[in-house]
Design an enzyme around this catalytic site. Structure first.
Site, mmCIF file in Angstrom:
data_model
loop_
_atom_site.group_PDB
_atom_site.id
_atom_site.type_symbol
_atom_site.label_atom_id
_atom_site.label_comp_id
_atom_site.label_asym_id
_atom_site.label_seq_id
_atom_site.Cartn_x
_atom_site.Cartn_y
_atom_site.Cartn_z
ATOM 1 N N LYS A 43 0.693 -1.165 -0.140
ATOM 2 C CA LYS A 43 0.436 0.338 0.289
ATOM 3 C C LYS A 43 0.945 1.101 0.043
ATOM 4 C CE LYS A 43 0.206 2.415 4.380
ATOM 5 N NZ LYS A 43 1.644 2.280 4.008
ATOM 6 N N ASN B 73 13.246 -7.423 12.978
ATOM 7 C CA ASN B 73 12.347 -8.307 12.452
ATOM 8 C C ASN B 73 11.592 -9.775 11.627
ATOM 9 O OD1 ASN B 73 11.705 -5.361 11.224
ATOM 10 N ND2 ASN B 73 13.279 -5.361 9.697
ATOM 11 N N ALA C 125 9.762 0.030 5.079
ATOM 12 C CA ALA C 125 9.453 1.774 4.632
ATOM 13 C C ALA C 125 7.875 2.400 4.425
ATOM 14 C CB ALA C 125 10.076 1.122 2.945
ATOM 15 N N GLY C 126 6.821 1.982 4.585
ATOM 16 C CA GLY C 126 5.932 2.710 4.876
ATOM 17 C C GLY C 126 5.485 2.356 3.539
ATOM 18 N N SER D 153 4.614 -3.501 4.245
ATOM 19 C CA SER D 153 4.791 -5.208 3.918
ATOM 20 C C SER D 153 4.350 -5.714 4.681
ATOM 21 C CB SER D 153 6.721 -5.037 4.260
ATOM 22 O OG SER D 153 6.566 -4.633 5.493
ATOM 23 N N SER D 154 4.519 -5.821 5.945
ATOM 24 C CA SER D 154 4.268 -6.441 7.349
ATOM 25 C C SER D 154 2.517 -6.307 7.041
ATOM 26 C CB SER D 154 3.835 -5.760 9.265
ATOM 27 O OG SER D 154 3.184 -4.274 8.735
ATOM 28 N N GLU E 53 -1.248 -6.931 12.459
ATOM 29 C CA GLU E 53 -0.830 -5.523 12.850
ATOM 30 C C GLU E 53 -0.496 -5.112 14.646
ATOM 31 O OE1 GLU E 53 -0.225 -3.103 9.200
ATOM 32 O OE2 GLU E 53 0.935 -4.961 10.418
ATOM 33 N N ASP F 237 -3.625 -0.608 6.142
ATOM 34 C CA ASP F 237 -2.711 -1.470 5.445
ATOM 35 C C ASP F 237 -3.295 -2.478 5.616
ATOM 36 O OD1 ASP F 237 -1.014 1.187 6.130
ATOM 37 O OD2 ASP F 237 0.466 0.207 6.760
#
Length: 416
Positions: free
Chosen positions: A17, A123, A161-162, A165-166, A221, A232
């Site tokens: 996104k 991570n 990186a915004g 991804s998560s 999340e 997201d």
């Protein structure tokens, strides 16, 4: 994943996104707009593996390839699932009944005991925790005997990186477990609540299943972000365009029109918490001034959304379409300058915007700023030769740039 049945293979993918407008101002109850990216996370599950009695978890995005004994995972999911009510009230359609913190504590103990000398990085720990959380929540209440398998989750998205991804990771994991239960026709243990899967189509998810996937991805999340907005997981599940305001449910907008964007990576790490705190401090010091900026950003976002919805109708003539994209470009410049006034831009982001402006396009940061990514909408009539020139120029300046579409499909079951 179960013994005495033919080996199973499953492939799932979900988009990332990008926030188009409303960064930072959304914290103060202003409107924000985000869209799914053409860049996706792909999950591949296979029971056709060489190593018997072993589970292989391969998450390249966080450089994780770990092996675990099948029996260790079986023992883990056979433990009673921590719930806020009795087991007879729970199945995987009720994530709200989980004792979230107690589950996390049990997972932390399992990882500490079973990872051996493989010390997990931050991570990797988050990714593995999310996987175990969902494994236990979905398969713990089921009559199932695990067998050896390999689960690989790779992504075209950059971690932290915004670009969601998560959430994209969580969506493919949840969708995989749901598809696994559908294909294996698993039944719950006697002391757990029964459930009905009514969708006869095993090649896609219906509306009810998509709602479930989004709800569970939100749970995941929470592990990573603590108090996620819900945006997201919504975008990565459904795709399309989403408008949202703090304290309200995200509103999904299906896109009939393809929006193309250049996504540019500054390769600079970003510190979202620090930047959000900095804006809050600046607002406390200059409240009326900063509130004026935030209100202006809200108006920019509202106008940009109206403009995109107008384009999405596909009823505009060439002149109207050109004019609408010009308006979107001007609003992009306004938003970037307002974000710069908040202090969340960076010389590298400004450099990217300068390159784009010099070539007739408009760019802005996306996400928290201070690094991370910049985005630029490319009008359909724009010269492709100039786009190529821009991409090359950005590359020479050591930025990573990729041309991708916005608003594409959400989670999908992919062909083998």
């Amino acid at each position: 994943m179960t013994s005495s049945q033919p080996p199973l293979k499953i492939r799932i993918s979900a988009p990332g996104k990008v926030i188009l407008h409303g960064e930072h101002s959304v914290v103060y109850n202003k409107l924000a707009v985000a869209a799914s990216l053409g860049l996706r996370t792909q999950l591949e599950y296979s029971e056709e593996v060489e190593r018997q009695n072993v589970v292989a978890l391969d998450f390249p995005a966080v450089n994780m390839l770990h092996f675990y004994h099948v029996q260790d995972l079986q023992d883990f999911i056979d433990k009673p699932l921590p719930l806020i009510k009795s087991p007879c009230t729970y199945n995987f359609t009720h994530p709200e009944l989980l004792d979230h913190e107690e589950i996390l504590a049990s997972i932390a103990t399992f990882i500490a005991e079973k990872s051996g000398s493989h010390r997990l990085e931050a991570n990797q720990q988050l990714a593995f925790t999310s996987f175990l959380y969902l494994l236990w929540a979905f398969l713990g209440p089921m009559n199932i005997q695990l067998t050896h398998f390999k689960l690989r989750v790779k992504s075209e998205l950059t971690v932290s990186a915004g670009t969601g991804s998560s959430a994209s990771f969580a969506v493919v994991i949840v969708a995989f477990f749901l598809q696994f239960i559908r294909l294996r026709k698993l039944k719950p243990k006697d002391n757990y609540k029964g459930f009905n899967i009514t969708n006869p189509n095993l090649e896609s998810f219906d509306k009810k299943e998509l709602e479930l996937i989004s709800k569970w991805a939100f749970q995941s999340e929470r592990i990573i972000h603590g108090t996620p907005s819900g945006v997201d997981n919504t975008i990565c599940t459904y795709g399309g365009l989403v408008q949202f305001r703090k304290g309200t449910l995200p509103l999904l907008i299906e896109l009939a029109t393809k929006f193309t964007t250049i996504l540019i990576n500054t390769k600079l790490p970003r510190d979202t918490k620090r930047l959000v705190s900095m804006v809050a401090e600046r607002r406390e010091k200059y409240k009326s001034i900063i509130d004026g900026i935030l209100n202006s950003m809200d108006q920019v976002t509202t106008r940009a959304l109206q403009c995109m919805q107008k384009i999405n109708t596909k009823t505009l003539n060439d002149f109207e379409l050109l004019n609408s994209y010009e308006t979107l470009g001007e609003l992009t410049d306004l938003n970037q300058n307002l974000l710069r006034c908040l202090g969340v831009s960076h010389p590298k982001l400004d450099e990217i915007c300068f390159v784009l402006s010099n070539n007739g396009l408009h760019g802005k940061l996306t996400g928290a700023g201070g690094g991370g990514y910049a985005i630029c909408l490319v009008p359909p009539h724009f010269d492709k030769v100039v786009v190529k020139k821009i991409m090359e120029e950005l590359k020479l300046k050591e930025f990573d740039a990729v041309l991708t579409d916005l608003g594409g499909c959400g989670v999908s079951i992919d062909s083998l």
